[in-house]
Design a protein around this motif. Structure first.
Motif, mmCIF file in Angstrom:
data_model
loop_
_atom_site.group_PDB
_atom_site.id
_atom_site.type_symbol
_atom_site.label_atom_id
_atom_site.label_comp_id
_atom_site.label_asym_id
_atom_site.label_seq_id
_atom_site.Cartn_x
_atom_site.Cartn_y
_atom_site.Cartn_z
ATOM 1 N N PHE A 1 -7.655 9.056 5.531
ATOM 2 C CA PHE A 1 -7.810 8.414 4.228
ATOM 3 C C PHE A 1 -8.376 7.002 4.380
ATOM 4 C CE2 PHE A 1 -5.656 5.560 1.147
ATOM 5 C CZ PHE A 1 -6.299 5.959 -0.009
ATOM 6 N N TYR A 2 -7.820 6.217 5.300
ATOM 7 C CA TYR A 2 -8.304 4.851 5.481
ATOM 8 C C TYR A 2 -9.674 4.825 6.150
ATOM 9 C CZ TYR A 2 -3.730 3.337 3.978
ATOM 10 O OH TYR A 2 -2.585 3.130 3.242
ATOM 11 N N LEU B 1 -12.013 5.482 3.267
ATOM 12 C CA LEU B 1 -12.145 4.298 2.417
ATOM 13 C C LEU B 1 -13.136 3.307 3.012
ATOM 14 C CD1 LEU B 1 -8.602 3.286 1.078
ATOM 15 C CD2 LEU B 1 -10.524 4.212 -0.201
ATOM 16 N N THR C 1 -6.225 3.605 -3.734
ATOM 17 C CA THR C 1 -7.506 3.726 -3.040
ATOM 18 C C THR C 1 -8.308 2.432 -3.153
ATOM 19 O OG1 THR C 1 -8.567 4.663 -5.010
ATOM 20 C CG2 THR C 1 -7.598 6.204 -3.433
ATOM 21 N N THR D 1 -7.105 11.800 -10.726
ATOM 22 C CA THR D 1 -7.254 10.557 -9.969
ATOM 23 C C THR D 1 -8.685 10.030 -9.955
ATOM 24 O OG1 THR D 1 -5.381 11.133 -8.546
ATOM 25 C CG2 THR D 1 -6.901 9.478 -7.719
ATOM 26 N N ASN E 1 0.890 4.077 -2.920
ATOM 27 C CA ASN E 1 0.147 5.253 -2.486
ATOM 28 C C ASN E 1 1.038 6.440 -2.146
ATOM 29 O OD1 ASN E 1 -2.385 6.509 -1.817
ATOM 30 N ND2 ASN E 1 -1.840 6.314 0.336
ATOM 31 N N THR F 1 -14.178 3.910 -2.562
ATOM 32 C CA THR F 1 -13.049 4.492 -3.291
ATOM 33 C C THR F 1 -13.442 5.725 -4.109
ATOM 34 O OG1 THR F 1 -13.422 2.974 -5.141
ATOM 35 C CG2 THR F 1 -11.908 2.264 -3.439
ATOM 36 N N GLY G 1 -6.499 -0.280 -1.042
ATOM 37 C CA GLY G 1 -6.623 0.009 0.379
ATOM 38 C C GLY G 1 -7.818 -0.649 1.030
ATOM 39 N N THR H 1 -14.168 8.748 -1.841
ATOM 40 C CA THR H 1 -12.927 9.186 -1.202
ATOM 41 C C THR H 1 -12.058 9.949 -2.184
ATOM 42 O OG1 THR H 1 -12.971 7.326 0.347
ATOM 43 C CG2 THR H 1 -10.857 8.420 0.010
ATOM 44 N N ASN H 2 -11.998 9.492 -3.423
ATOM 45 C CA ASN H 2 -11.199 10.187 -4.426
ATOM 46 C C ASN H 2 -11.733 11.575 -4.746
ATOM 47 O OD1 ASN H 2 -8.882 8.685 -5.426
ATOM 48 N ND2 ASN H 2 -10.330 7.096 -5.984
ATOM 49 N N GLN I 1 0.822 -1.204 0.000
ATOM 50 C CA GLN I 1 0.000 0.000 0.000
ATOM 51 C C GLN I 1 0.859 1.258 0.000
ATOM 52 O OE1 GLN I 1 -3.077 0.318 -0.471
ATOM 53 N NE2 GLN I 1 -3.504 2.421 0.110
ATOM 54 N N ALA J 1 -9.807 6.336 -11.153
ATOM 55 C CA ALA J 1 -10.464 5.448 -10.196
ATOM 56 C C ALA J 1 -11.808 4.975 -10.748
ATOM 57 C CB ALA J 1 -10.657 6.155 -8.857
#
Length: 323
Positions: free
Chosen positions: A249-250, A253, A185, A120, A93, A258, A188, A261-262, A89, A124
């Motif tokens: 970030f996590y 997610l 992402t 991004t 990342n 994803t 993750g 989050t992006n 990861q 994604a």
């Protein structure tokens, strides 16, 4: 490090839940943390070379998170599987994309870099739609990604796009780094069995340690004379942008998926502009207002649940037909 309990099998998927104001606050907090990267990096790189800078911020962030984990009664796992996931990861990342973008910015101006790096969500969406299909890739989310990209271009200035025809290798490196962020992402999600703070601490510790030998060999950090501003920048970036940002970030997610989050990538642009004005005294672009409207529309399209959008459209059609 003490052994952590083995992660339990992931529960069966639950029906998608409605997003709350807490989810939006998490997304905004993540955007604020990561948007501070732009001005802080500019300050730090004035007297600290890039590999040393990235390694230092990662190790500072890891040390901060490990201390917090200790007070929470948690420990980093010691099993090989966990560290294999952390290493994979962190590589896709942070380590590889950060190094690629840092190298590319020697040849590509900042404005085209931001435009390219803001793609991004598009990548994604395409990866989700064509390959993984792990969550619905709706037309509404595609429209949101395109609106956000358009808003980014307006904020930066359409004239900045004119330089994208030169230095094609460096521009391709930025796009590859952006694709790496998009893949990270999605990958993750495999770390959802672990506490977000544990994932962030383990990933940052691996990233900082893996870059430390190259920094020692090629940049010899003991010979550097960093300014107080650069030291403050690397410390702030380590704790705020890296430690807190990666933990958020996590969390995003796990809660938002994803694609949503992006979407915070677009929010980072206006926030980053504001921080650049505040910290660096840069001028505010006159087209910021229009770009911000497009960005917010794009984020809304990617974050508003599809059924809520359908209900709103039905109410609008009902109100219009009743006139």
């Amino acid at each position: 490090m003490e052994a952590a309990p083995a992660p339990q099998p992931a529960p069966s998927p639950n029906p998608p839940r409605q997003q709350s104001w807490r989810d939006c606050a998490l997304l905004l907090a993540l955007a604020v943390c990561w948007s501070s990267t732009y001005p802080l990096t500019k300050i730090g790189l004035g007297s600290i070379p890039p590999v040393t800078f990235i390694s230092a911020r990662s190790l500072i962030a890891a040390a901060f998170l490990i201390a917090v984990l200790y007070f929470r009664g948690l420990r980093l796992p010691s099993d090989f599987r966990a560290w294999k996931l952390f290493a994979q990861q962190q590589t896709i990342n942070s380590t590889i994309p950060f190094l690629m973008i840092t190298w590319a910015q020697q040849y590509v101006a900042a404005a085209p870099t931001v435009v390219l790096a803001s793609t991004t969500p598009i990548f994604a969406f395409l990866i989700t739609w064509a390959i993984t299909r792990h969550e619905p890739a709706t037309l509404l989310k595609l429209a949101g990604a395109i609106l956000g990209l358009a808003g980014t271009a307006v904020i930066i200035g359409l004239d900045a796009l004119g330089g994208l025809s030169t230095d094609i290798i460096a521009e391709a490196a930025i796009l590859l780094a952006t694709i790496s962020f998009a893949c990270a992402t999605i990958f993750g999600l495999r770390l959802s069995d672990y506490d977000p703070m544990v994932v962030a601490a383990g990933s940052l510790l691996f990233g900082g340690c893996i870059l430390l030998p190259p920094a020692m060999i090629f940049e010899q950090p003991w010979t550097l004379r960093p300014t107080p501003q650069a030291l403050a920048a690397v410390a702030t970036m380590g704790i705020f942008s890296s430690a807190l940002g990666l933990m958020l970030f996590y969390m995003c997610l796990q809660r938002l998926g994803t694609l949503t989050t992006n979407a915070q990538g677009y929010l980072r642009i206006p926030i980053g502009v504001g921080l650049s004005v505040l910290l660096l005294g840069e001028a505010v672009p006159p087209n910021l207002a229009l770009g911000l409207l497009l960005v917010m529309a794009g984020v809304a399209a990617m974050t508003v649940p599809g059924d809520a959008f359908k209900r709103a459209m039905q109410r609008l059609r009902g109100a219009w037909s009743g006139r």
